[in-house]
Design a protein around this motif. Structure first.
Motif, PDB file in Angstrom:
ATOM      1  N   TYR A  67       0.839  -1.190   0.000  1.00 21.67           N
ATOM      2  CA  TYR A  67       0.000   0.000   0.000  1.00 21.67           C
ATOM      3  C   TYR A  67       0.881   1.248   0.000  1.00 21.67           C
ATOM      4  O   TYR A  67       1.852   1.327   0.739  1.00 21.67           O
ATOM      5  N   GLY A  68       0.516   2.185  -0.850  1.00 21.65           N
ATOM      6  CA  GLY A  68       1.222   3.459  -0.946  1.00 21.65           C
ATOM      7  C   GLY A  68       0.206   4.583  -0.940  1.00 21.65           C
ATOM      8  O   GLY A  68      -0.961   4.384  -0.625  1.00 21.65           O
ATOM      9  N   VAL A  69       0.652   5.771  -1.317  1.00 20.93           N
ATOM     10  CA  VAL A  69      -0.253   6.917  -1.320  1.00 20.93           C
ATOM     11  C   VAL A  69      -0.186   7.618  -2.680  1.00 20.93           C
ATOM     12  O   VAL A  69       0.886   7.708  -3.286  1.00 20.93           O
ATOM     13  N   ARG A  70      -1.340   8.055  -3.163  1.00 24.03           N
ATOM     14  CA  ARG A  70      -1.413   8.803  -4.410  1.00 24.03           C
ATOM     15  C   ARG A  70      -1.512  10.289  -4.094  1.00 24.03           C
ATOM     16  O   ARG A  70      -1.833  10.684  -2.966  1.00 24.03           O
ATOM     17  N   ASP A  71      -1.281  11.113  -5.101  1.00 24.76           N
ATOM     18  CA  ASP A  71      -1.368  12.565  -4.931  1.00 24.76           C
ATOM     19  C   ASP A  71      -2.764  13.024  -4.529  1.00 24.76           C
ATOM     20  O   ASP A  71      -2.918  14.030  -3.852  1.00 24.76           O
ATOM     21  N   ASP A  72      -3.794  12.268  -4.933  1.00 21.48           N
ATOM     22  CA  ASP A  72      -5.168  12.665  -4.609  1.00 21.48           C
ATOM     23  C   ASP A  72      -5.625  12.166  -3.233  1.00 21.48           C
ATOM     24  O   ASP A  72      -6.781  12.315  -2.868  1.00 21.48           O
ATOM     25  N   GLY A  73      -4.713  11.552  -2.482  1.00 23.95           N
ATOM     26  CA  GLY A  73      -5.034  11.088  -1.146  1.00 23.95           C
ATOM     27  C   GLY A  73      -5.491   9.646  -1.068  1.00 23.95           C
ATOM     28  O   GLY A  73      -5.593   9.080   0.019  1.00 23.95           O
ATOM     29  N   ARG A  74      -5.787   9.037  -2.206  1.00 18.96           N
ATOM     30  CA  ARG A  74      -6.166   7.626  -2.202  1.00 18.96           C
ATOM     31  C   ARG A  74      -4.946   6.763  -1.877  1.00 18.96           C
ATOM     32  O   ARG A  74      -3.811   7.176  -2.068  1.00 18.96           O
ATOM     33  N   VAL A  75      -5.219   5.554  -1.431  1.00 17.97           N
ATOM     34  CA  VAL A  75      -4.178   4.578  -1.146  1.00 17.97           C
ATOM     35  C   VAL A  75      -3.983   3.727  -2.402  1.00 17.97           C
ATOM     36  O   VAL A  75      -4.955   3.247  -2.982  1.00 17.97           O
ATOM     37  N   THR A  76      -2.731   3.551  -2.822  1.00 18.76           N
ATOM     38  CA  THR A  76      -2.469   2.643  -3.931  1.00 18.76           C
ATOM     39  C   THR A  76      -2.439   1.218  -3.391  1.00 18.76           C
ATOM     40  O   THR A  76      -2.020   0.972  -2.260  1.00 18.76           O
ATOM     41  N   VAL A  77      -2.917   0.285  -4.203  1.00 17.88           N
ATOM     42  CA  VAL A  77      -2.955  -1.120  -3.827  1.00 17.88           C
ATOM     43  C   VAL A  77      -2.236  -1.904  -4.920  1.00 17.88           C
ATOM     44  O   VAL A  77      -2.612  -1.824  -6.094  1.00 17.88           O
ATOM     45  N   HIS A  78      -1.197  -2.641  -4.526  1.00 18.99           N
ATOM     46  CA  HIS A  78      -0.462  -3.490  -5.462  1.00 18.99           C
ATOM     47  C   HIS A  78      -0.427  -4.889  -4.856  1.00 18.99           C
ATOM     48  O   HIS A  78       0.273  -5.132  -3.871  1.00 18.99           O
ATOM     49  N   ASN A  79      -1.245  -5.791  -5.403  1.00 21.20           N
ATOM     50  CA  ASN A  79      -1.331  -7.164  -4.905  1.00 21.20           C
ATOM     51  C   ASN A  79      -0.589  -8.098  -5.847  1.00 21.20           C
ATOM     52  O   ASN A  79      -0.757  -8.008  -7.069  1.00 21.20           O
ATOM     53  N   VAL A  80       0.218  -8.994  -5.274  1.00 20.83           N
ATOM     54  CA  VAL A  80       0.936  -9.989  -6.063  1.00 20.83           C
ATOM     55  C   VAL A  80       0.719 -11.375  -5.468  1.00 20.83           C
ATOM     56  O   VAL A  80       0.441 -11.513  -4.277  1.00 20.83           O
ATOM     57  N   ALA A  81       0.848 -12.387  -6.329  1.00 17.59           N
ATOM     58  CA  ALA A  81       0.700 -13.776  -5.896  1.00 17.59           C
ATOM     59  C   ALA A  81       1.352 -14.677  -6.937  1.00 17.59           C
ATOM     60  O   ALA A  81       1.569 -14.274  -8.079  1.00 17.59           O
ATOM     61  N   THR A  82       1.630 -15.899  -6.527  1.00 14.20           N
ATOM     62  CA  THR A  82       2.108 -16.916  -7.445  1.00 14.20           C
ATOM     63  C   THR A  82       0.984 -17.914  -7.650  1.00 14.20           C
ATOM     64  O   THR A  82       0.418 -18.441  -6.680  1.00 14.20           O
ATOM     65  N   LYS A  83       0.654 -18.160  -8.916  1.00 17.88           N
ATOM     66  CA  LYS A  83      -0.408 -19.106  -9.246  1.00 17.88           C
ATOM     67  C   LYS A  83       0.101 -20.537  -9.100  1.00 17.88           C
ATOM     68  O   LYS A  83       1.301 -20.785  -9.012  1.00 17.88           O
ATOM     69  N   GLU A  84      -0.826 -21.483  -9.131  1.00 15.92           N
ATOM     70  CA  GLU A  84      -0.495 -22.896  -8.975  1.00 15.92           C
ATOM     71  C   GLU A  84       0.527 -23.370 -10.016  1.00 15.92           C
ATOM     72  O   GLU A  84       1.416 -24.159  -9.722  1.00 15.92           O
ATOM     73  N   ASN A  85       0.440 -22.838 -11.239  1.00 14.44           N
ATOM     74  CA  ASN A  85       1.358 -23.251 -12.305  1.00 14.44           C
ATOM     75  C   ASN A  85       2.694 -22.518 -12.251  1.00 14.44           C
ATOM     76  O   ASN A  85       3.548 -22.700 -13.114  1.00 14.44           O
ATOM     77  N   GLY A  86       2.886 -21.661 -11.238  1.00  8.24           N
ATOM     78  CA  GLY A  86       4.147 -20.943 -11.080  1.00  8.24           C
ATOM     79  C   GLY A  86       4.159 -19.554 -11.684  1.00  8.24           C
ATOM     80  O   GLY A  86       5.119 -18.804 -11.490  1.00  8.24           O
ATOM     81  N   ASP A  87       3.115 -19.197 -12.422  1.00  4.70           N
ATOM     82  CA  ASP A  87       3.054 -17.862 -13.016  1.00  4.70           C
ATOM     83  C   ASP A  87       2.892 -16.799 -11.941  1.00  4.70           C
ATOM     84  O   ASP A  87       2.201 -17.006 -10.940  1.00  4.70           O
ATOM     85  N   PHE A  88       3.514 -15.660 -12.174  1.00  3.80           N
ATOM     86  CA  PHE A  88       3.412 -14.511 -11.283  1.00  3.80           C
ATOM     87  C   PHE A  88       2.171 -13.719 -11.669  1.00  3.80           C
ATOM     88  O   PHE A  88       1.915 -13.484 -12.838  1.00  3.80           O
ATOM     89  N   ASP A  89       1.383 -13.334 -10.696  1.00  7.62           N
ATOM     90  CA  ASP A  89       0.148 -12.612 -10.952  1.00  7.62           C
ATOM     91  C   ASP A  89       0.141 -11.330 -10.123  1.00  7.62           C
ATOM     92  O   ASP A  89       0.638 -11.318  -8.995  1.00  7.62           O
ATOM     93  N   TYR A  90      -0.390 -10.270 -10.681  1.00  5.77           N
ATOM     94  CA  TYR A  90      -0.499  -9.021  -9.927  1.00  5.77           C
ATOM     95  C   TYR A  90      -1.686  -8.216 -10.424  1.00  5.77           C
ATOM     96  O   TYR A  90      -2.176  -8.427 -11.527  1.00  5.77           O
ATOM     97  N   ILE A  91      -2.123  -7.307  -9.563  1.00  2.00           N
ATOM     98  CA  ILE A  91      -3.174  -6.376  -9.931  1.00  2.00           C
ATOM     99  C   ILE A  91      -2.957  -5.085  -9.145  1.00  2.00           C
ATOM    100  O   ILE A  91      -2.507  -5.119  -7.999  1.00  2.00           O
ATOM    101  N   ASP A  92      -3.223  -3.968  -9.792  1.00  2.00           N
ATOM    102  CA  ASP A  92      -3.067  -2.667  -9.159  1.00  2.00           C
ATOM    103  C   ASP A  92      -4.410  -1.960  -9.086  1.00  2.00           C
ATOM    104  O   ASP A  92      -5.210  -2.023 -10.019  1.00  2.00           O
ATOM    105  N   GLY A  93      -4.629  -1.293  -7.979  1.00  2.00           N
ATOM    106  CA  GLY A  93      -5.865  -0.552  -7.788  1.00  2.00           C
ATOM    107  C   GLY A  93      -5.664   0.548  -6.774  1.00  2.00           C
ATOM    108  O   GLY A  93      -4.538   0.977  -6.514  1.00  2.00           O
ATOM    109  N   SER A  94      -6.769   0.981  -6.196  1.00  2.00           N
ATOM    110  CA  SER A  94      -6.691   2.029  -5.176  1.00  2.00           C
ATOM    111  C   SER A  94      -7.799   1.822  -4.158  1.00  2.00           C
ATOM    112  O   SER A  94      -8.761   1.101  -4.399  1.00  2.00           O
ATOM    113  N   ALA A  95      -7.621   2.475  -3.006  1.00  2.00           N
ATOM    114  CA  ALA A  95      -8.602   2.372  -1.933  1.00  2.00           C
ATOM    115  C   ALA A  95      -8.819   3.753  -1.321  1.00  2.00           C
ATOM    116  O   ALA A  95      -7.940   4.617  -1.393  1.00  2.00           O
ATOM    117  N   PHE A  96      -9.992   3.922  -0.747  1.00  2.00           N
ATOM    118  CA  PHE A  96     -10.297   5.194  -0.097  1.00  2.00           C
ATOM    119  C   PHE A  96     -11.357   4.967   0.978  1.00  2.00           C
ATOM    120  O   PHE A  96     -12.086   3.981   0.955  1.00  2.00           O
TER     121      PHE A  96
END
Length: 192
Positions: A67-96
């Protein structure tokens, strides 16, 4: 008649395919969230220790949220995981925080997905965070329930893990579906 049959069949199939979607009961009473939330202290890296199975996390390990911070005050969200087949997975979003009267209740948005709730039930900011969300759909016929127990370290002290898990129990949340998330030396969380 066919429409009702289709909806019923879809709901039943979804509930069997995704364990965190349940037709067996409604959400428990909404648990209290923390009354003072310090977003600045919450920022940084969190490792998932336990969770309710979620359709978007099936068969993943090495789950980390940053979790980080954006200029507009929202929290950045960067989620990562490893899938069953070994592939790296990620998604970026925000929270408020939608309502400042409830600072522990955040709304999380990821591109292409509906907004979701992220309720912080308890955290000490330095060791653990207990997160939960539950929404009833179709007049309470179906519930969509999520739980994430997070820690600042890859492995949380067993006593603290037990304490954090019991936060769910003391709030009337059934932990039968709670599963451990694999975290080990082989985990890859992306470029630092």
């Amino acid at each position: 008649m066919n429409y009702l049959f289709f909806i019923s069949s879809f709901c039943l199939a979804s509930c069997f395919a995704f364990p965190n979607i349940s037709i067996r009961s409604k959400c428990p009473p909404k648990p209290p969230t923390i009354t003072e939330f310090n977003a600045t202290e919450y920022l940084g890296v969190w490792y998932e220790q336990r969770r309710f199975p979620a359709f978007f996390q099936l068969n993943t390990r090495c789950v980390q949220a940053t979790y980080g911070v954006r200029d507009d005050g929202r929290v950045t969200v960067h989620n990562v995981a490893t899938k069953e087949n070994g592939d790296f997975d990620y998604i970026d979003g925000s929270a408020f925080v939608k309502d400042p009267n409830f600072p522990g209740e955040l709304t999380v948005e990821f591109p292409g997905n509906p907004a979701g709730s992220y309720w912080v039930l308890e955290t000490d900011y330095h060791n653990f965070s207990v997160v939960y969300s539950c929404e009833d759909f179709l007049f309470g016929a179906i519930k969509l329930e999520f739980a994430w127990l997070l820690s600042r370290e890859q492995h949380l002290d067993p006593e603290m893990l037990e304490y954090a898990t019991n936060v769910y129990v003391k709030n009337g949340i059934d932990i039968a579906l709670l599963e451990d998330t694999l975290q080990n030396e082989e985990c890859y969380y992306g470029e630092e």
